[in-house]
Motif scaffolding. Structure first.
Motif, PDB file in Angstrom:
ATOM      1  N   SER A  79       0.824  -1.204   0.000  1.00 32.23           N
ATOM      2  CA  SER A  79       0.000   0.000   0.000  1.00 32.23           C
ATOM      3  C   SER A  79       0.861   1.257   0.000  1.00 32.23           C
ATOM      4  O   SER A  79       0.621   2.196  -0.776  1.00 32.23           O
ATOM      5  N   ILE A  80       1.869   1.297   0.866  1.00 32.80           N
ATOM      6  CA  ILE A  80       2.735   2.472   0.946  1.00 32.80           C
ATOM      7  C   ILE A  80       3.568   2.609  -0.324  1.00 32.80           C
ATOM      8  O   ILE A  80       3.748   3.720  -0.855  1.00 32.80           O
ATOM      9  N   SER A  81       4.090   1.497  -0.832  1.00 36.57           N
ATOM     10  CA  SER A  81       4.889   1.555  -2.055  1.00 36.57           C
ATOM     11  C   SER A  81       4.047   1.995  -3.244  1.00 36.57           C
ATOM     12  O   SER A  81       4.533   2.709  -4.125  1.00 36.57           O
ATOM     13  N   ASN A  82       2.789   1.572  -3.267  1.00 37.82           N
ATOM     14  CA  ASN A  82       1.902   1.995  -4.347  1.00 37.82           C
ATOM     15  C   ASN A  82       1.682   3.499  -4.308  1.00 37.82           C
ATOM     16  O   ASN A  82       1.733   4.181  -5.337  1.00 37.82           O
ATOM     17  N   ALA A  83       1.457   4.041  -3.113  1.00 44.25           N
ATOM     18  CA  ALA A  83       1.210   5.480  -2.989  1.00 44.25           C
ATOM     19  C   ALA A  83       2.453   6.294  -3.348  1.00 44.25           C
ATOM     20  O   ALA A  83       2.389   7.241  -4.144  1.00 44.25           O
ATOM     21  N   LEU A  84       3.595   5.933  -2.776  1.00 44.83           N
ATOM     22  CA  LEU A  84       4.819   6.678  -3.054  1.00 44.83           C
ATOM     23  C   LEU A  84       5.293   6.471  -4.488  1.00 44.83           C
ATOM     24  O   LEU A  84       5.800   7.401  -5.127  1.00 44.83           O
ATOM     25  N   GLY A  85       5.144   5.255  -5.001  1.00 49.09           N
ATOM     26  CA  GLY A  85       5.525   5.010  -6.384  1.00 49.09           C
ATOM     27  C   GLY A  85       4.658   5.778  -7.367  1.00 49.09           C
ATOM     28  O   GLY A  85       5.151   6.287  -8.388  1.00 49.09           O
ATOM     29  N   ALA A  86       3.356   5.879  -7.077  1.00 47.30           N
ATOM     30  CA  ALA A  86       2.471   6.664  -7.938  1.00 47.30           C
ATOM     31  C   ALA A  86       2.852   8.144  -7.906  1.00 47.30           C
ATOM     32  O   ALA A  86       2.790   8.832  -8.930  1.00 47.30           O
ATOM     33  N   ASN A  87       3.251   8.637  -6.743  1.00 48.47           N
ATOM     34  CA  ASN A  87       3.693  10.035  -6.659  1.00 48.47           C
ATOM     35  C   ASN A  87       4.942  10.278  -7.506  1.00 48.47           C
ATOM     36  O   ASN A  87       5.055  11.310  -8.183  1.00 48.47           O
ATOM     37  N   THR A  88       5.878   9.334  -7.454  1.00 46.10           N
ATOM     38  CA  THR A  88       7.098   9.479  -8.259  1.00 46.10           C
ATOM     39  C   THR A  88       6.781   9.466  -9.746  1.00 46.10           C
ATOM     40  O   THR A  88       7.305  10.287 -10.517  1.00 46.10           O
ATOM     41  N   LEU A  89       5.918   8.556 -10.170  1.00 46.24           N
ATOM     42  CA  LEU A  89       5.553   8.492 -11.585  1.00 46.24           C
ATOM     43  C   LEU A  89       4.741   9.700 -12.012  1.00 46.24           C
ATOM     44  O   LEU A  89       4.800  10.118 -13.176  1.00 46.24           O
ATOM     45  N   ASP A  90       3.959  10.278 -11.085  1.00 42.92           N
ATOM     46  CA  ASP A  90       3.218  11.493 -11.414  1.00 42.92           C
ATOM     47  C   ASP A  90       4.150  12.627 -11.808  1.00 42.92           C
ATOM     48  O   ASP A  90       3.873  13.383 -12.741  1.00 42.92           O
ATOM     49  N   ILE A  91       5.254  12.756 -11.080  1.00 41.05           N
ATOM     50  CA  ILE A  91       6.196  13.842 -11.360  1.00 41.05           C
ATOM     51  C   ILE A  91       7.034  13.541 -12.600  1.00 41.05           C
ATOM     52  O   ILE A  91       7.161  14.375 -13.497  1.00 41.05           O
ATOM     53  N   LEU A  92       7.583  12.341 -12.655  1.00 36.17           N
ATOM     54  CA  LEU A  92       8.535  12.029 -13.723  1.00 36.17           C
ATOM     55  C   LEU A  92       7.851  11.759 -15.060  1.00 36.17           C
ATOM     56  O   LEU A  92       8.337  12.211 -16.105  1.00 36.17           O
ATOM     57  N   LEU A  93       6.731  11.043 -15.045  1.00 33.99           N
ATOM     58  CA  LEU A  93       6.061  10.672 -16.289  1.00 33.99           C
ATOM     59  C   LEU A  93       4.897  11.595 -16.624  1.00 33.99           C
ATOM     60  O   LEU A  93       4.832  12.132 -17.739  1.00 33.99           O
ATOM     61  N   CYS A  94       3.990  11.789 -15.673  1.00 34.07           N
ATOM     62  CA  CYS A  94       2.770  12.553 -15.961  1.00 34.07           C
ATOM     63  C   CYS A  94       3.061  14.020 -16.255  1.00 34.07           C
ATOM     64  O   CYS A  94       2.290  14.672 -16.977  1.00 34.07           O
ATOM     65  N   LEU A  95       4.115  14.566 -15.692  1.00 32.25           N
ATOM     66  CA  LEU A  95       4.513  15.936 -16.005  1.00 32.25           C
ATOM     67  C   LEU A  95       5.619  15.981 -17.056  1.00 32.25           C
ATOM     68  O   LEU A  95       5.594  16.831 -17.954  1.00 32.25           O
ATOM     69  N   GLY A  96       6.585  15.096 -16.952  1.00 33.35           N
ATOM     70  CA  GLY A  96       7.725  15.152 -17.870  1.00 33.35           C
ATOM     71  C   GLY A  96       7.365  14.854 -19.315  1.00 33.35           C
ATOM     72  O   GLY A  96       7.834  15.549 -20.232  1.00 33.35           O
ATOM     73  N   LEU A  97       6.509  13.867 -19.552  1.00 37.94           N
ATOM     74  CA  LEU A  97       6.184  13.490 -20.930  1.00 37.94           C
ATOM     75  C   LEU A  97       5.379  14.571 -21.663  1.00 37.94           C
ATOM     76  O   LEU A  97       5.770  14.971 -22.777  1.00 37.94           O
ATOM     77  N   PRO A  98       4.278  15.098 -21.112  1.00 39.34           N
ATOM     78  CA  PRO A  98       3.574  16.177 -21.826  1.00 39.34           C
ATOM     79  C   PRO A  98       4.418  17.433 -21.991  1.00 39.34           C
ATOM     80  O   PRO A  98       4.364  18.090 -23.052  1.00 39.34           O
ATOM     81  N   TRP A  99       5.197  17.778 -20.979  1.00 38.31           N
ATOM     82  CA  TRP A  99       6.049  18.965 -21.085  1.00 38.31           C
ATOM     83  C   TRP A  99       7.095  18.787 -22.187  1.00 38.31           C
ATOM     84  O   TRP A  99       7.360  19.728 -22.944  1.00 38.31           O
ATOM     85  N   PHE A 100       7.672  17.615 -22.285  1.00 36.33           N
ATOM     86  CA  PHE A 100       8.705  17.386 -23.292  1.00 36.33           C
ATOM     87  C   PHE A 100       8.118  17.438 -24.703  1.00 36.33           C
ATOM     88  O   PHE A 100       8.717  18.027 -25.619  1.00 36.33           O
ATOM     89  N   ILE A 101       6.945  16.850 -24.885  1.00 40.44           N
ATOM     90  CA  ILE A 101       6.328  16.845 -26.217  1.00 40.44           C
ATOM     91  C   ILE A 101       5.941  18.256 -26.643  1.00 40.44           C
ATOM     92  O   ILE A 101       6.204  18.682 -27.777  1.00 40.44           O
ATOM     93  N   LYS A 102       5.324  19.009 -25.720  1.00 41.17           N
ATOM     94  CA  LYS A 102       4.894  20.354 -26.095  1.00 41.17           C
ATOM     95  C   LYS A 102       6.068  21.293 -26.296  1.00 41.17           C
ATOM     96  O   LYS A 102       6.030  22.180 -27.162  1.00 41.17           O
ATOM     97  N   SER A 103       7.131  21.137 -25.537  1.00 45.64           N
ATOM     98  CA  SER A 103       8.296  22.020 -25.691  1.00 45.64           C
ATOM     99  C   SER A 103       9.004  21.813 -27.019  1.00 45.64           C
ATOM    100  O   SER A 103       9.684  22.723 -27.508  1.00 45.64           O
ATOM    101  N   LEU A 104       8.846  20.628 -27.626  1.00 47.97           N
ATOM    102  CA  LEU A 104       9.453  20.369 -28.924  1.00 47.97           C
ATOM    103  C   LEU A 104       8.547  20.756 -30.095  1.00 47.97           C
ATOM    104  O   LEU A 104       9.008  20.762 -31.238  1.00 47.97           O
TER     105      LEU A 104
END
Length: 353
Positions: free
Chosen positions: A276-301
């Motif tokens: 349960s804890i790993s799911n919550a913290l892992g989802a937070n990490t993926l939110d920052i790295l993937l959910c923000l990084g991928l759209p930002w990278f595509i739009k910036s290009l």
């Protein structure tokens, strides 16, 4: 599990970056991170049927990676502008995170071997292995460790068919009318949604082999619902003059954390507190790295003719929100250590009042 549960934040971030062009996705990611870190952990503790031991390594590992992700996000948004190479750095960290997860077993094994080797060298002078008389001399083993036989494995007398449905939780059809006024009102309100889901999403509880299609259809419905909710909240925010990041933190973040809370409660019921804890913290990490990084990278290009280029932040308090995220992680680890790395809720009895 974290990759699946962060799907709402990914869809909201894509919608906020490309369609509404607002900070709605950033607010959702930051707000859901606080809900996941503290709220999901609290829900898991309340749902636990007994005291569940938390493994220290997954907690410290996920907390450390998450803190590094927060610090990277704070450094990127401190000037309220996100460049393409900054978004690319988040994606590199995303792949590095998965590389760490898949190689952590070998890293732990190497660390244990190094620890055992150092402990053997430090105790070799004070502890000697037993000597054996073999007739023509004395044999003393150079590598000596105390062997403790593993406990015998108890085999269950009855084996349960994996395709068999659990009788404790029967599957009730959607057309079954519940009893009570409030349950009937909620049944009537949710019947259209339940009907659409039952038609489009195959039930893998009765047909185990269709679970990939169930997973795909759930992701599609998450994207549809995320678009509808984001569109409605953007209109409400513009009408009442409320910033998008506030709407994201206050409303969308709570809804986006429902998958993590649901999975956390289920895992706690099954005695899996660390998951349960790993799911919550892992989802937070993926939110920052993937959910923000991928759209930002595509739009910036993208070219300027297609509304591309650097990402401009409309609000300047994201750095302060990152500090709040760091504090929430520290509070979680302190609470876990103070409770003996156990997760449970013990209600007070009448004698304790």
């Amino acid at each position: 599990m974290a990759t699946a549960t962060c799907a709402p934040e990914l869809f909201v971030s894509v919608i906020g970056t490309f369609l509404t062009e607002s900070d709605l996705g950033v607010g959702t990611v930051v707000g859901s991170a606080i809900y996941n870190t503290l709220g999901v952990s609290a829900c898991a503790g309340l749902a636990a049927r007994k005291a569940i031991n938390l493994e220290k390594w997954p907690l410290l590992r996920d907390s450390g990676v998450y803190l590094v992700s927060i610090i990277a996000l704070a450094i990127i948004v401190v000037d309220d502008v996100v460049m393409w190479y900054e978004a690319l750095f988040l994606l590199f960290m995303y792949f590095g995170y998965f590389l760490l997860m898949f190689t952590q077993g070998k890293l732990r094994t190497a660390a244990k071997k190094l620890k055992n080797k150092n402990s053997f060298r430090s105790s070799s002078n004070s502890m000697k292995p037993p000597a054996f008389d073999i007739g023509y001399g004395v044999y003393r083993s150079f590598y000596f460790t105390e062997y403790v036989p593993p406990p015998p494995v108890k085999k269950s007398q009855t084996s349960k068919d994996p395709n068999e449905i659990d009788n404790e939780e029967p599957i009730s059809p959607i057309w079954k009318v519940p009893t009570g006024v409030l349950p009937i009102m909620w049944w009537v309100f949710s019947l259209p949604v339940a009907f659409m889901l039952s038609v489009t999403v195959p039930d893998c509880r009765t047909r185990r082999k269709v679970y990939p299609f169930t997973f795909i259809m759930c992701i599609i419905w998450i994207g549809i619902s995320s678009y509808i909710v984001s569109w409605m909240l953007s209109i409400c925010g513009d009408t009442f003059h409320i910033s998008d990041i506030v709407m994201g933190i206050g409303v969308l973040a709570a809804g986006g954390s429902i998958p993590e809370a649901t999975s956390g409660i289920i895992n706690a019921r099954n005695g899996e507190g660390s998951m349960s804890i790993s799911n919550a913290l892992g989802a937070n990490t993926l939110d920052i790295l993937l959910c923000l990084g991928l759209p930002w990278f595509i739009k910036s290009l993208m070219p300027l003719s297609m509304n591309g280029g650097p990402i401009l932040m409309e609000t300047n308090d994201l750095f302060f929100n990152c500090i709040c995220l760091i504090i929430s992680v520290i509070v979680l680890n302190i609470a876990a250590a103070a409770n003996g790395f156990k997760i449970y809720f013990q209600p007070m009895t009448c004698s304790e009042h």
